[in-house]
Design a protein around this motif. Structure first.
Motif, PDB file in Angstrom:
ATOM      1  N   PHE A   1     -11.299  -5.157  -7.259  1.00 25.08           N
ATOM      2  CA  PHE A   1     -10.592  -4.115  -6.517  1.00 25.08           C
ATOM      3  C   PHE A   1     -11.570  -3.062  -6.030  1.00 25.08           C
ATOM      4  O   PHE A   1     -12.606  -2.833  -6.642  1.00 25.08           O
ATOM      5  CB  PHE A   1      -9.537  -3.433  -7.397  1.00 25.08           C
ATOM      6  CG  PHE A   1      -8.482  -4.369  -7.901  1.00 25.08           C
ATOM      7  CD1 PHE A   1      -7.368  -4.663  -7.128  1.00 25.08           C
ATOM      8  CD2 PHE A   1      -8.609  -4.957  -9.150  1.00 25.08           C
ATOM      9  CE1 PHE A   1      -6.395  -5.529  -7.600  1.00 25.08           C
ATOM     10  CE2 PHE A   1      -7.638  -5.825  -9.625  1.00 25.08           C
ATOM     11  CZ  PHE A   1      -6.527  -6.112  -8.845  1.00 25.08           C
ATOM     12  N   ILE A   2     -11.194  -2.420  -4.935  1.00 23.38           N
ATOM     13  CA  ILE A   2     -11.926  -1.256  -4.443  1.00 23.38           C
ATOM     14  C   ILE A   2     -10.916  -0.126  -4.332  1.00 23.38           C
ATOM     15  O   ILE A   2      -9.887  -0.260  -3.664  1.00 23.38           O
ATOM     16  CB  ILE A   2     -12.583  -1.521  -3.073  1.00 23.38           C
ATOM     17  CG1 ILE A   2     -13.639  -2.616  -3.210  1.00 23.38           C
ATOM     18  CG2 ILE A   2     -13.195  -0.229  -2.525  1.00 23.38           C
ATOM     19  CD1 ILE A   2     -14.280  -3.021  -1.906  1.00 23.38           C
ATOM     20  N   TYR A   3     -11.212   0.960  -5.016  1.00 24.91           N
ATOM     21  CA  TYR A   3     -10.366   2.146  -4.961  1.00 24.91           C
ATOM     22  C   TYR A   3     -10.957   3.084  -3.918  1.00 24.91           C
ATOM     23  O   TYR A   3     -12.161   3.106  -3.693  1.00 24.91           O
ATOM     24  CB  TYR A   3     -10.349   2.839  -6.330  1.00 24.91           C
ATOM     25  CG  TYR A   3      -9.911   1.922  -7.443  1.00 24.91           C
ATOM     26  CD1 TYR A   3      -8.562   1.677  -7.660  1.00 24.91           C
ATOM     27  CD2 TYR A   3     -10.848   1.281  -8.258  1.00 24.91           C
ATOM     28  CE1 TYR A   3      -8.155   0.819  -8.672  1.00 24.91           C
ATOM     29  CE2 TYR A   3     -10.447   0.436  -9.274  1.00 24.91           C
ATOM     30  CZ  TYR A   3      -9.101   0.205  -9.475  1.00 24.91           C
ATOM     31  OH  TYR A   3      -8.699  -0.641 -10.477  1.00 24.91           O
ATOM     32  N   PHE A   4     -10.099   3.869  -3.278  1.00 21.92           N
ATOM     33  CA  PHE A   4     -10.587   4.801  -2.280  1.00 21.92           C
ATOM     34  C   PHE A   4      -9.624   5.979  -2.152  1.00 21.92           C
ATOM     35  O   PHE A   4      -8.467   5.893  -2.550  1.00 21.92           O
ATOM     36  CB  PHE A   4     -10.791   4.121  -0.924  1.00 21.92           C
ATOM     37  CG  PHE A   4      -9.548   3.463  -0.376  1.00 21.92           C
ATOM     38  CD1 PHE A   4      -8.678   4.146   0.454  1.00 21.92           C
ATOM     39  CD2 PHE A   4      -9.256   2.140  -0.692  1.00 21.92           C
ATOM     40  CE1 PHE A   4      -7.536   3.542   0.958  1.00 21.92           C
ATOM     41  CE2 PHE A   4      -8.124   1.512  -0.192  1.00 21.92           C
ATOM     42  CZ  PHE A   4      -7.255   2.220   0.634  1.00 21.92           C
ATOM     43  N   THR A   5     -10.141   7.059  -1.589  1.00 25.16           N
ATOM     44  CA  THR A   5      -9.317   8.224  -1.309  1.00 25.16           C
ATOM     45  C   THR A   5      -8.610   8.006   0.017  1.00 25.16           C
ATOM     46  O   THR A   5      -9.199   7.473   0.961  1.00 25.16           O
ATOM     47  CB  THR A   5     -10.217   9.474  -1.204  1.00 25.16           C
ATOM     48  OG1 THR A   5     -10.908   9.632  -2.436  1.00 25.16           O
ATOM     49  CG2 THR A   5      -9.409  10.707  -0.907  1.00 25.16           C
ATOM     50  N   SER A   6      -7.338   8.407   0.083  1.00 25.23           N
ATOM     51  CA  SER A   6      -6.552   8.203   1.298  1.00 25.23           C
ATOM     52  C   SER A   6      -5.595   9.372   1.495  1.00 25.23           C
ATOM     53  O   SER A   6      -5.208  10.034   0.533  1.00 25.23           O
ATOM     54  CB  SER A   6      -5.751   6.895   1.188  1.00 25.23           C
ATOM     55  OG  SER A   6      -4.831   6.773   2.261  1.00 25.23           O
ATOM     56  N   ASN A   7      -5.188   9.589   2.741  1.00 22.48           N
ATOM     57  CA  ASN A   7      -4.149  10.577   3.013  1.00 22.48           C
ATOM     58  C   ASN A   7      -2.830   9.869   3.333  1.00 22.48           C
ATOM     59  O   ASN A   7      -1.946  10.443   3.976  1.00 22.48           O
ATOM     60  CB  ASN A   7      -4.567  11.513   4.150  1.00 22.48           C
ATOM     61  CG  ASN A   7      -4.600  10.819   5.499  1.00 22.48           C
ATOM     62  OD1 ASN A   7      -4.570   9.599   5.592  1.00 22.48           O
ATOM     63  ND2 ASN A   7      -4.669  11.601   6.565  1.00 22.48           N
ATOM     64  N   ARG A   8      -2.674   8.658   2.885  1.00 22.78           N
ATOM     65  CA  ARG A   8      -1.500   7.829   3.175  1.00 22.78           C
ATOM     66  C   ARG A   8      -0.186   8.550   2.867  1.00 22.78           C
ATOM     67  O   ARG A   8       0.786   8.419   3.602  1.00 22.78           O
ATOM     68  CB  ARG A   8      -1.581   6.540   2.385  1.00 22.78           C
ATOM     69  CG  ARG A   8      -0.464   5.563   2.671  1.00 22.78           C
ATOM     70  CD  ARG A   8      -0.574   4.329   1.833  1.00 22.78           C
ATOM     71  NE  ARG A   8      -1.837   3.646   2.080  1.00 22.78           N
ATOM     72  CZ  ARG A   8      -2.278   2.628   1.379  1.00 22.78           C
ATOM     73  NH1 ARG A   8      -1.580   2.158   0.380  1.00 22.78           N
ATOM     74  NH2 ARG A   8      -3.426   2.060   1.675  1.00 22.78           N
TER      75      ARG A   8
END
Length: 167
Positions: free
Chosen positions: A158-165
């Motif tokens: 998995f790759i985690y990331f910051t988002s403004n979703r």
């Protein structure tokens, strides 16, 4: 152990990265341009040398899991792109040429890929690129408006990331 003061004479030192064996710290020293230096730590003594120096800015160093490579961001070609070099700064190789602003490179646990954020127009998205340069970068977040600062899970699945979703 006893803390060791790494005095750099009043220069701004940011974005440290420590090698897996704990013997080297790569960091950015901000003067007029950003350069990446290496600091060897041995029995309480420290020595540093310029690893990547260019008339442009080099930043965001990160060590490969085996400690033999450093991924970093450089605007040597006019755009911030992902570069790869040996841990001593030799054999520098540009991995991306998207003409966008890349940032936050992170090695996969097996060291075969680098995840990074890249901003084009008003979108920031997460990409991966093989460290051997055999493929073009792949966009992992094509439907995101703002996806950045990737981080791999320990197993590399998995790759985690910051988002403004969610706003």
């Amino acid at each position: 152990g006893e803390p060791l003061l790494l005095n750099r004479g009043g220069k701004e030192v940011i974005l440290p990265a420590v090698s897996r064996d704990g013997k080297t710290i790569a960091f950015v020293e901000s003067i007029i341009s950003l350069n990446i230096l290496g600091l060897r730590i041995s029995e309480g003594q420290t020595t540093d040398k310029l690893l990547f120096g260019s008339p442009k800015s080099d930043n965001s160093p990160t060590f490969s899991p085996d400690g033999k490579k450093i991924a970093y961001i450089s605007d040597l070609t006019g755009n911030f792109e992902v570069w790869l070099a040996d841990e001593d700064g030799k054999n520098q190789k540009q991995l991306t040429s998207a003409r966008h602003s890349a940032g936050s490179p992170r090695f996969s646990p097996d060291g075969k890929y680098i995840a990074y954020g890249s901003k084009a127009s008003n979108k920031t998205q997460v990409f991966i690129v093989p460290t051997d340069g055999s493929e073009v970068p792949r966009n992992l977040t094509p439907n995101e408006n703002k996806a950045m600062i990737p981080s791999w899970s320990a197993d590399g699945k998995f790759i985690y990331f910051t988002s403004n979703r969610t706003g």
